[in-house]
Each structure stands twice: as structure tokens, then as C-alpha cells.
Design an enzyme around this catalytic site. Sequence first.
Site, PDB file in Angstrom:
ATOM      1  N   LYS A 174       0.835  -1.246  -0.045  1.00 34.15           N
ATOM      2  CA  LYS A 174       0.015  -0.113  -0.020  1.00 34.15           C
ATOM      3  C   LYS A 174       0.916   1.131   0.049  1.00 34.15           C
ATOM      4  O   LYS A 174       1.329   1.668   1.115  1.00 34.15           O
ATOM      5  CB  LYS A 174      -0.917   0.041   1.098  1.00 34.15           C
ATOM      6  CG  LYS A 174      -2.000   0.976   1.112  1.00 34.15           C
ATOM      7  CD  LYS A 174      -2.571   1.640   2.053  1.00 34.15           C
ATOM      8  CE  LYS A 174      -1.556   2.902   2.751  1.00 34.15           C
ATOM      9  NZ  LYS A 174      -1.700   4.249   2.135  1.00 34.15           N
ATOM     10  N   GLY A 205      -4.981   3.059  -1.056  1.00 36.48           N
ATOM     11  CA  GLY A 205      -5.953   3.606  -0.178  1.00 36.48           C
ATOM     12  C   GLY A 205      -5.081   4.523   1.032  1.00 36.48           C
ATOM     13  O   GLY A 205      -3.913   4.606   1.021  1.00 36.48           O
ATOM     14  N   ASP A 206      -5.931   4.990   1.987  1.00 41.34           N
ATOM     15  CA  ASP A 206      -5.218   5.736   2.776  1.00 41.34           C
ATOM     16  C   ASP A 206      -5.003   4.961   4.269  1.00 41.34           C
ATOM     17  O   ASP A 206      -5.337   3.634   4.232  1.00 41.34           O
ATOM     18  CB  ASP A 206      -6.283   7.160   3.358  1.00 41.34           C
ATOM     19  CG  ASP A 206      -7.525   6.756   3.607  1.00 41.34           C
ATOM     20  OD1 ASP A 206      -7.764   5.473   4.121  1.00 41.34           O
ATOM     21  OD2 ASP A 206      -8.627   7.592   3.679  1.00 41.34           O
ATOM     22  N   GLY A 207      -4.362   5.758   5.211  1.00 46.38           N
ATOM     23  CA  GLY A 207      -4.124   5.098   6.524  1.00 46.38           C
ATOM     24  C   GLY A 207      -5.029   4.562   7.298  1.00 46.38           C
ATOM     25  O   GLY A 207      -5.105   3.381   7.838  1.00 46.38           O
ATOM     26  N   GLY A 209      -8.020   3.773   6.249  1.00 47.11           N
ATOM     27  CA  GLY A 209      -8.639   2.413   5.592  1.00 47.11           C
ATOM     28  C   GLY A 209      -7.864   1.415   5.341  1.00 47.11           C
ATOM     29  O   GLY A 209      -7.472   0.684   6.414  1.00 47.11           O
ATOM     30  N   VAL A 210      -7.314   1.092   4.132  1.00 45.49           N
ATOM     31  CA  VAL A 210      -6.368  -0.026   3.774  1.00 45.49           C
ATOM     32  C   VAL A 210      -5.238  -0.185   4.752  1.00 45.49           C
ATOM     33  O   VAL A 210      -4.837  -1.270   5.208  1.00 45.49           O
ATOM     34  CB  VAL A 210      -6.075   0.282   2.527  1.00 45.49           C
ATOM     35  CG1 VAL A 210      -5.042  -1.189   1.884  1.00 45.49           C
ATOM     36  CG2 VAL A 210      -7.015  -0.051   1.510  1.00 45.49           C
ATOM     37  N   GLY A 211      -4.610   1.026   5.107  1.00 45.98           N
ATOM     38  CA  GLY A 211      -3.404   0.965   6.091  1.00 45.98           C
ATOM     39  C   GLY A 211      -3.778   0.092   7.471  1.00 45.98           C
ATOM     40  O   GLY A 211      -3.060  -0.708   7.800  1.00 45.98           O
ATOM     41  N   GLU A 249      10.297   2.333  10.336  1.00 44.52           N
ATOM     42  CA  GLU A 249      11.142   3.394   9.866  1.00 44.52           C
ATOM     43  C   GLU A 249      10.271   4.587   9.951  1.00 44.52           C
ATOM     44  O   GLU A 249       9.510   4.947   9.364  1.00 44.52           O
ATOM     45  CB  GLU A 249      11.555   3.178   8.568  1.00 44.52           C
ATOM     46  CG  GLU A 249      12.456   1.911   8.141  1.00 44.52           C
ATOM     47  CD  GLU A 249      13.814   1.769   8.675  1.00 44.52           C
ATOM     48  OE1 GLU A 249      14.284   2.981   9.377  1.00 44.52           O
ATOM     49  OE2 GLU A 249      14.640   0.772   8.637  1.00 44.52           O
ATOM     50  N   CYS A 282      13.713  11.988   6.058  1.00 40.28           N
ATOM     51  CA  CYS A 282      13.824  11.570   7.393  1.00 40.28           C
ATOM     52  C   CYS A 282      15.164  11.660   8.122  1.00 40.28           C
ATOM     53  O   CYS A 282      15.230  11.986   9.215  1.00 40.28           O
ATOM     54  CB  CYS A 282      13.140  10.136   7.753  1.00 40.28           C
ATOM     55  SG  CYS A 282      14.071   9.026   6.351  1.00 40.28           S
ATOM     56  N   GLU A 382       9.860  17.648  13.946  1.00 38.33           N
ATOM     57  CA  GLU A 382      10.391  17.547  12.643  1.00 38.33           C
ATOM     58  C   GLU A 382       9.649  18.449  11.515  1.00 38.33           C
ATOM     59  O   GLU A 382       8.204  18.223  11.495  1.00 38.33           O
ATOM     60  CB  GLU A 382      10.145  15.941  12.226  1.00 38.33           C
ATOM     61  CG  GLU A 382      10.637  15.570  10.908  1.00 38.33           C
ATOM     62  CD  GLU A 382      10.311  14.093  10.543  1.00 38.33           C
ATOM     63  OE1 GLU A 382       9.077  13.744  10.748  1.00 38.33           O
ATOM     64  OE2 GLU A 382      11.172  13.398   9.910  1.00 38.33           O
TER      65      GLU A 382
HETATM   66  P1  NAD Z   1       2.470   8.991   7.193  1.00 38.98           P
HETATM   67  O1  NAD Z   1       2.712   8.504   8.499  1.00 38.98           O
HETATM   68  O2  NAD Z   1       1.366  10.035   7.208  1.00 38.98           O
HETATM   69  O3  NAD Z   1       2.358   7.994   6.115  1.00 38.98           O
HETATM   70  C1  NAD Z   1       3.062   7.134   5.553  1.00 38.98           C
HETATM   71  C2  NAD Z   1       2.175   5.796   5.243  1.00 38.98           C
HETATM   72  O4  NAD Z   1       1.448   5.162   6.095  1.00 38.98           O
HETATM   73  C3  NAD Z   1       1.252   6.145   3.946  1.00 38.98           C
HETATM   74  O5  NAD Z   1       1.047   5.109   3.156  1.00 38.98           O
HETATM   75  C4  NAD Z   1      -0.160   6.534   4.851  1.00 38.98           C
HETATM   76  O6  NAD Z   1      -1.224   6.220   4.143  1.00 38.98           O
HETATM   77  C5  NAD Z   1       0.126   5.220   5.869  1.00 38.98           C
HETATM   78  N1  NAD Z   1      -0.656   5.450   7.046  1.00 38.98           N
HETATM   79  C6  NAD Z   1      -1.134   6.618   7.668  1.00 38.98           C
HETATM   80  N2  NAD Z   1      -1.704   6.418   8.818  1.00 38.98           N
HETATM   81  C7  NAD Z   1      -1.638   5.154   9.099  1.00 38.98           C
HETATM   82  C8  NAD Z   1      -2.231   4.231  10.051  1.00 38.98           C
HETATM   83  N3  NAD Z   1      -2.961   4.720  11.144  1.00 38.98           N
HETATM   84  N4  NAD Z   1      -2.211   2.877   9.752  1.00 38.98           N
HETATM   85  C9  NAD Z   1      -1.490   2.425   8.751  1.00 38.98           C
HETATM   86  N5  NAD Z   1      -1.184   3.055   7.775  1.00 38.98           N
HETATM   87  C10 NAD Z   1      -1.086   4.649   7.926  1.00 38.98           C
HETATM   88  O7  NAD Z   1       4.036   9.823   6.722  1.00 38.98           O
HETATM   89  P2  NAD Z   1       4.035  10.484   5.393  1.00 38.98           P
HETATM   90  O8  NAD Z   1       3.479  12.008   5.649  1.00 38.98           O
HETATM   91  O9  NAD Z   1       3.547   9.891   4.091  1.00 38.98           O
HETATM   92  O10 NAD Z   1       5.810  10.570   5.426  1.00 38.98           O
HETATM   93  C11 NAD Z   1       6.497  11.481   5.997  1.00 38.98           C
HETATM   94  C12 NAD Z   1       7.040  10.943   7.396  1.00 38.98           C
HETATM   95  O11 NAD Z   1       7.765   9.547   7.035  1.00 38.98           O
HETATM   96  C13 NAD Z   1       7.988  11.822   7.879  1.00 38.98           C
HETATM   97  O12 NAD Z   1       8.040  11.848   9.409  1.00 38.98           O
HETATM   98  C14 NAD Z   1       9.305  10.977   7.740  1.00 38.98           C
HETATM   99  O13 NAD Z   1      10.336  11.487   8.643  1.00 38.98           O
HETATM  100  C15 NAD Z   1       9.119   9.909   7.614  1.00 38.98           C
HETATM  101  N6  NAD Z   1       9.887   9.020   6.849  1.00 38.98           N
HETATM  102  C16 NAD Z   1      10.957   7.982   7.563  1.00 38.98           C
HETATM  103  C17 NAD Z   1      11.810   7.288   6.871  1.00 38.98           C
HETATM  104  C18 NAD Z   1      12.685   6.284   7.709  1.00 38.98           C
HETATM  105  O14 NAD Z   1      13.259   5.316   6.950  1.00 38.98           O
HETATM  106  N7  NAD Z   1      13.100   6.550   9.091  1.00 38.98           N
HETATM  107  C19 NAD Z   1      11.873   7.511   5.556  1.00 38.98           C
HETATM  108  C20 NAD Z   1      11.053   8.382   4.904  1.00 38.98           C
HETATM  109  C21 NAD Z   1      10.117   9.038   5.774  1.00 38.98           C
END
Ligand code: NAD
Length: 477
Positions: A174, A205-207, A209-211, A249, A282, A382
Site C-alpha cells: 500500500k 488506500g489511505d492510512g 482505511g487500507v493501512g 522506519e 527523514c 520534525e
Molecule cells: P504518514 O505516516 O502520514 O504516511 C505514511 C504511510 O502510512 C502512508 O502510506 C499512509 O497512508 C500510511 N498511514 C498513515 N496512517 C496510518 C495508519 N494509522 N495505519 C496504517 N497506515 C497509515 O507519513 P508521510 O507523511 O507519508 O511521510 C512522512 C514521514 O515519514 C516523516 O515523518 C518522515 O520522517 C518519515 N520517513 C521516515 C523514513 C525512515 O526510514 N525512517 C523514511 C522516509 C520518511
Amino acid sequence: MMDATKFYINGKWVTPDGSQRLEVINPSDEKGFSTITLGTQADTDNAVSAAKKALPAWAASTKEQRIELLERLFETYKARAEEMAQTISQEMGAPIDLARSAQVGAGAAHLKNTIRALKSFNFEHPLGDHAPDNIILHEPVGVCALITPWNWPMNQVMLKVAPALAAGCTIVLKPSEISPLSAMLLTEMIDSAGFPEGVFNLVNGDGAGVGSQLSKHPDIDLVSFTGSTRAGKAITLAAADTMKRVGLELGGKGANIIFADADEKAVTRGVRHCFANSGQSCNAPTRMLVEKSVYKQAVETAAMIASKTDVGQAGTEGRHIGPVVSEQQFVKVQALIKQGIEEGATLVAGGEGRPEGFDKGYFVKPTVFSDVAPGMTIWSEEIFGPVLVITPFETEEEAIELANDTLYGLTNYIQTSDKDRARRLARQVRSGMVEVNGKSGSAGFPFGGMKQSGNGSREGGVWGLEEFLEVKSVTDW
Ligand code: NAD
């Protein structure tokens, strides 16, 4: 490109059960240019069921079979690199030259390194000379949910997809709903490489939903997630009931410790590194800590580099930074810049509002704050935009204390010509990675964090492969 409203399940592009659509927005012009479907529980269940069905045969495939398919995928990935670069640039705003080099290049490098790690990995070996009949078997974990963010789409997707396939796991991917098109293009490549039906599946999908459906699903054995610390916590909670393995991560707030004896390019390099990918990494070195005797000079240099950092459309060639990814990120970054000013940090470059000449697109001024003190919001949060904060220190002990004064622990950076001091500090900063004097990690360098930057995860090379393997020990072999 394929019809982006479809999902890839059991070796075919299928019409989803879900009918809710989401526009993919180009952050350079704020216009929608494609539409995806947000999956439902039925879509998630279909994909998980296909992956479950495909698992026994794929887990029993030989290493040679998997190497052959991954090598075919590598050839296809290279052949379609320009398409991939254009897709990434449009969906998340990476300047096209960066998309072609680092964004697409990271995906290729991770795939290549995974193939290399797979070739030398021993899936079956005795416990040791003292117990030759005790055997250690490394077996695939099972059905894996891979959930990825938008900031380095192919880097993060490939860091999971390649080792999961190499280990003999089956997958439901996803990708971020903000940058789903690069993952769909990769899916076309996986399809043409000829992986067996059901081994790889993609559901958008979004977090919420599918997440979260994947995180809770009883037939998912492992969730590998990259994204925000907020979502990482939600996934950990959702996964607890079924006791599945979770690899996280997460975010970062890396310190870049610059001593007076650092090389002359240290400050310039640090500022550029912080602004790269519009500050949306990140592992960006976002807190520059500078030894007091060279602090004033460092602030002047940082302000000068920021003022010389061009901002431009993602589709235009050249060395500039692009927009941030979305309206939400734009609003968040602007609010943090405002807060930095209100809390008393000194603004030495950039500031609120779009850069001159832009009235549209999520463009942010390359911004530098000096005199940033612990306790300020921009010290601890951040920001995920082109915003650097600078703080002075007097002693080595103080530098370590400041560097560790964060909930995060992903990457710290040390700049000094004193090798012993660099090694001393590298041991004392609490982060999964430490980069010294501008040298980045080589192929297979394990990527991951301590503290709230991650849990149970190191990606890349051999460590990346092991994430997708269980250890089974058997006696009397
Ligand atoms: P996000 O956490 O909002 O979304 C990431 C993914 O998680 C998306 O696919 C989203 O749909 C899904 N998601 C969101 N909420 C969820 C939930 N409750 N359950 C399951 N899935 C869910 O993050 P973002 O805004 O897409 O990315 C930015 C963040 O990612 C920053 O904080 C950044 O530091 C971090 N990041 C970390 C690394 C690393 O390797 N440490 C690498 C890149 C980005």
C-alpha cells in the site's frame, strides 16, 4: 500508463470494490493529474487472500529462481527509468534532475544490493562446529504488508519489495496515497518480469482505511512501515492483537555537529543536505550545532547559501529545490516558521510565504534560523521542509547533550578533522546511523533508527533481507 483506478491482485489489474476516488495532485501547480481508488475492506481481503494462496509455492522457490526474476526486474527498472523519474517528479515534486539521479537511482541501488545480498545469503547452516546436527533454517516470514510514504517513493518501496521477494515472502503493497503512481509503474514492471500470480499485490488506500485494515489483518504476518512516528504508533497498536511482526522506519531530527576544525565546506554541505528534496528526508541534518568560535561565520555562510538556493518547478531541469509535497505540508511548514519567529529564534534567511515570483504551488522559501534553543518548537519538531536551525555549543560534552536532546534517533552527522574525536562522538550519539565528514554509507549500509525513529528495523543489504526471515532451529538434522 495503466488506468490508475485499478489494483493489482493475483497477477491481474482488477476493478476495485471501492468506488471512492482520490486525485493525485502535482505540487508544482496544485492541479490534479490522475485519480486513484481508495480500497475497501473487501479489496484488502482479496489482496491478502491472493498473497496467502501464493505463499507456499513462492516460499519453496529456489534462491536461483528468485535471483533470476529479480534480475529481470532490475533490467526493466533500468529500461523504464525516465518514465519513473517523470512520474515521481509529477506526483511528489522532486526536481526532475533529482528524480532521475537520486530518487530513481536509490530504487535501482537497493534492488541491486538486495540481489547481491541474496546471492551470498546462506539460508541453511549448522549452529556451529560444536553442534553440526543442530541446523538453522532461515524461512520467509510469510504474507507481508508494506506501507510506504511519499518523500522518497522508490527508495522506500524498493527497500521493502526487493528483500521481501528475495526472502520468499508474498506481498500486499500500500503505497502513499499522495504518491501512488510510481508504485503502480513498478507494479507494471513486476508484472512484466513474470513473478508468479499472487506473489505481489498492490492496493491503494489511505492510512485509516487500507493501512489500518492491513495492520489488523489476521492473515498478515509482518507489517513493514516507513512514515511518521504518529502512524508507526497507530500501526503498532493495531498489530498487537494478532502479534504480527512490525518493522518501523520513522521520523528524524538529525544533528549536524560542526567543530572549528571541520573542513571548509562543512557548513555549505550541511545546508545543502538539509534543503535537498525540499527538506523532506527523514535523515536530513536539520539541526546544525556549531562550535562557538566559528558560530558567527557559520550562520553567515548558511544564510548566504540559503539565499542562493534556487526554487523552481519540479519539471524544469537544473539545480534547484522543488515544492513541498502537499497543501497540508505547506501549511504545516509555514506554521512552524511562524512559530520559530514568535518563540524568539533569529530568522537569518527565508521566512514565511512563497518565494518571490510564485503565486501558486507548494513552494517554501529556503529558511535558516540561528540562536535556536532547546525547548523551542522548531528545535524539537520534525519540520519536513527546507528549514534549518542553528545552535552554538562550547564543549564536546555539550554537543553530545544537544544532539541527543530529541525524541528521535535516526542519523547524526559529525564534522571534524580529529579522527579520535569523531569516533568518540559516533559512539555517544544515540542514532541508528552516524555520517562523518560528509561521507554517506556504502552499498548495504543498514538504514534505521533508535528511539522514536524506528523499531525492529534495519533496511538495506543483508539486514534488509533478514527482516523478512524467521529463524528456525532444528535438532538431529
Ligand atoms: P504518514 O505516516 O502520514 O504516511 C505514511 C504511510 O502510512 C502512508 O502510506 C499512509 O497512508 C500510511 N498511514 C498513515 N496512517 C496510518 C495508519 N494509522 N495505519 C496504517 N497506515 C497509515 O507519513 P508521510 O507523511 O507519508 O511521510 C512522512 C514521514 O515519514 C516523516 O515523518 C518522515 O520522517 C518519515 N520517513 C521516515 C523514513 C525512515 O526510514 N525512517 C523514511 C522516509 C520518511
